[in-house]
Design an enzyme around this catalytic site. Structure first.
Site, PDB file in Angstrom:
ATOM      1  N   LEU A 169      48.292  31.024  53.579  1.00  0.00           N
ATOM      2  CA  LEU A 169      47.010  31.057  54.280  1.00  0.00           C
ATOM      3  C   LEU A 169      46.304  32.374  53.966  1.00  0.00           C
ATOM      4  O   LEU A 169      46.805  33.452  54.282  1.00  0.00           O
ATOM      5  CB  LEU A 169      47.227  30.900  55.777  1.00  0.00           C
TER       6      LEU A 169
ATOM      7  N   ALA B 198      42.500  32.684  54.134  1.00  0.00           N
ATOM      8  CA  ALA B 198      41.085  32.357  54.306  1.00  0.00           C
ATOM      9  C   ALA B 198      40.333  33.334  55.194  1.00  0.00           C
ATOM     10  O   ALA B 198      39.110  33.309  55.245  1.00  0.00           O
ATOM     11  CB  ALA B 198      40.951  30.945  54.886  1.00  0.00           C
TER      12      ALA B 198
ATOM     13  N   ARG C 202      38.073  43.627  60.607  1.00  0.00           N
ATOM     14  CA  ARG C 202      38.532  44.952  61.028  1.00  0.00           C
ATOM     15  C   ARG C 202      38.829  45.875  59.850  1.00  0.00           C
ATOM     16  O   ARG C 202      38.984  47.089  60.034  1.00  0.00           O
ATOM     17  CB  ARG C 202      39.772  44.816  61.921  1.00  0.00           C
TER      18      ARG C 202
ATOM     19  N   GLN D  69      38.956  26.333  52.940  1.00  0.00           N
ATOM     20  CA  GLN D  69      38.669  26.179  54.364  1.00  0.00           C
ATOM     21  C   GLN D  69      37.253  26.702  54.594  1.00  0.00           C
ATOM     22  O   GLN D  69      37.024  27.902  54.704  1.00  0.00           O
ATOM     23  CB  GLN D  69      39.687  26.946  55.217  1.00  0.00           C
TER      24      GLN D  69
ATOM     25  N   THR E  73      44.720  28.413  62.333  1.00  0.00           N
ATOM     26  CA  THR E  73      45.777  28.245  61.334  1.00  0.00           C
ATOM     27  C   THR E  73      46.135  26.772  61.121  1.00  0.00           C
ATOM     28  O   THR E  73      46.447  26.366  60.002  1.00  0.00           O
ATOM     29  CB  THR E  73      47.023  29.023  61.759  1.00  0.00           C
TER      30      THR E  73
ATOM     31  N   LYS F 272      47.720  50.612  24.017  1.00  0.00           N
ATOM     32  CA  LYS F 272      47.377  49.327  24.610  1.00  0.00           C
ATOM     33  C   LYS F 272      47.698  48.206  23.629  1.00  0.00           C
ATOM     34  O   LYS F 272      47.345  48.274  22.446  1.00  0.00           O
ATOM     35  CB  LYS F 272      45.890  49.264  24.965  1.00  0.00           C
TER      36      LYS F 272
ATOM     37  N   TYR G 115      44.705  57.393  20.329  1.00  0.00           N
ATOM     38  CA  TYR G 115      44.546  56.068  20.912  1.00  0.00           C
ATOM     39  C   TYR G 115      45.085  55.026  19.941  1.00  0.00           C
ATOM     40  O   TYR G 115      44.653  54.951  18.782  1.00  0.00           O
ATOM     41  CB  TYR G 115      43.076  55.749  21.205  1.00  0.00           C
TER      42      TYR G 115
ATOM     43  N   ASN H 262      55.044  58.539  11.753  1.00  0.00           N
ATOM     44  CA  ASN H 262      54.493  59.659  12.507  1.00  0.00           C
ATOM     45  C   ASN H 262      52.982  59.508  12.570  1.00  0.00           C
ATOM     46  O   ASN H 262      52.315  59.360  11.538  1.00  0.00           O
ATOM     47  CB  ASN H 262      54.857  60.987  11.847  1.00  0.00           C
TER      48      ASN H 262
END
Length: 446
Positions: free
Chosen positions: A11, A13, A18, A78, A84, A334, A349, A360
């Protein structure tokens, strides 16, 4: 477990007002992963044959996040948040044909252990509810038991004084046989103080139908729900403290444990050494004996035994470091494979690259992998030497034992054992530097 298997319903939804955020509550991160990801990870330990996430507030964002976290999960919407029980009702069409055990979890309750869920799913009762003894029961729903059975669940706002004195509390997590769940959810009403359809009412309905309900208990810490930023910060602190303790217990050296941050799936082998201020994002595996020096950030990568990383290095998703590899300061890797013994000392990079054994890579090297539309690969053979400040314009291949001259822009393949040069010829102009500087000084005086 039933012979028909397990389905998972999460659940997710709620708005979470707060949190004071435009972001759906279940997408706030804990250990670098959205809260809903923790529930999905724990639920995956049951090897469910179906996974359904009920989304509502911010459904598009939740759907995108769930697709990344668990591509096999399906989404139920929902539209109005009416409780619930109403949320589970939205998931039922996606359970058509399923007759096993349904485990209901909450996307903002990240600490329920996989072992606890396994005990809940395997319980022989028709309805099994996860409960805990609360140090301060507060406004939790109370579990009213008779003998070994669960009689009913009473929400705090609907409880009388005697019921409020009960310390056995409801986590909201439960396991119900699918056929029974369909029947009971269809009979839920909203005659309560909140005017909502409570999933908890299925216990009383099941008992009235002569079915058995029971409680499986766990530590209160597992049931911690996140409703505010303060609770999120407290949960982060608790999560990191536990993961640090687990790492040290498993034989990992943490130079300054309080400054090392883990993700839920971080794997570190024994005798690995982790320096100060290291952050592990999702998807990191560090093999035994590797060393991560201070101030590194790693995500979606694999570091083999004997490799060293950092300080101040970044490994991004798809980085694969072989044994004995050295990645030094201010190096970013990456989607690249660095084979055994590769050295990348600093200021480099490497993206979308394959680097052969013992090569190397000089300082300032860049694999220029993106042309504005697509990504392209750079392949460097074994024992190659890439001179400092080389720009490798992909797609390009550097052969075994080949070299590139410092400051080169390499746009064509370099054959084995060849030297690749891609720079203008140097020309010296005698006395010109002095004349230029004098002209600049004269201009400044004027």
């Amino acid at each position: 477990m039933t012979k028909q298997g397990v389905a998972l319903v999460v659940l997710a939804a709620g708005q979470g007002s707060r949190m004071q955020s435009d972001l759906p509550k279940v997408l706030h991160r804990l250990g670098g992963v959205p809260l809903v990801g923790h529930a999905l990870l724990a639920g995956r330990g049951l090897e469910p044959c179906r996974v359904i996430v009920v989304a509502g507030h911010g459904a598009e964002a939740v759907t995108r996040a769930v697709a990344r976290l668990d591509p096999e999960a399906r989404i139920a919407i929902q539209e109005r948040q009416l409780g619930t029980g109403h949320a589970v009702a939205q998931a039922l069409p996606l359970l058509d044909g399923f007759e096993g055990r349904v485990v209901v979890l909450y996307g903002d309750t990240p600490f329920v252990a996989a072992e606890t869920l396994a005990a809940l799913a395997a319980h022989p009762a028709d309805v099994a509810v996860l409960g805990f003894e609360a140090a301060d029961p507060g406004r939790y729903g109370r579990l009213v038991v008779k003998g070994d059975d669960l009689d009913r669940i009473v929400e705090f706002k609907d409880a009388d004084e005697a019921t409020q004195a009960i310390t056995l509390c409801n986590s909201g997590v439960m396991a119900v046989d699918a056929g029974l769940l369909r029947d009971l959810v269809g009979r839920l009403g909203n005659d309560n103080a909140a005017g909502e359809y409570y999933l908890t009412d299925v216990v009383a309905l099941a008992r009235a139908a002569g079915r058995r309900a029971a409680v499986v208990t766990c530590a209160e810490a597992e049931t911690l729900g996140i409703n505010t930023r303060a609770e999120l910060a407290a949960a982060e602190a608790a999560f990191q403290a536990r993961r640090r303790a687990e790492a040290v217990e498993a034989g990992v050296t943490l130079a300054d444990p309080a400054t090392v941050w883990f993700a839920p799936d971080t794997v570190i082998g024994r005798d690995a050494v982790i320096g100060q201020n290291v952050v592990f994002g999702p998807g990191v595996t560090i093999e035994s004996g590797a060393e991560i020096l201070p101030f590194c950030h790693l995500e979606g990568c694999h570091v083999s035994a004997g490799a060293t990383v950092g300080p101040f290095a970044r490994l991004r998703p798809g980085a694969e470091l072989g044994g004995g590899v050295h990645v030094g300061n201010f190096v970013e890797v990456k989607n690249s494979i660095l084979s055994e013994g590769v050295k990348v000392g600093h200021l480099t990079y490497l993206g979308d690259a394959e680097i052969g054994e013992r090569s190397n890579i000089g300082a300032g090297t860049v694999t220029c992998n993106y042309d504005g539309v697509g990504k392209h690969r750079t392949v460097i053979g074994p024992d190659a030497f890439i001179g400092s400040d080389t720009m490798l314009v992909a797609p390009v291949r550097i052969g075994a034992r080949a070299m590139t001259g410092s400051g080169s822009v390499i746009t064509q393949d370099v054959p084995e054992e060849a030297l690749g040069l891609g720079r203008g010829r140097q020309v010296n102009k005698p006395g010109l530097a002095a004349r230029i500087m004098q002209a600049l000084r004269d201009s400044k005086v004027k």
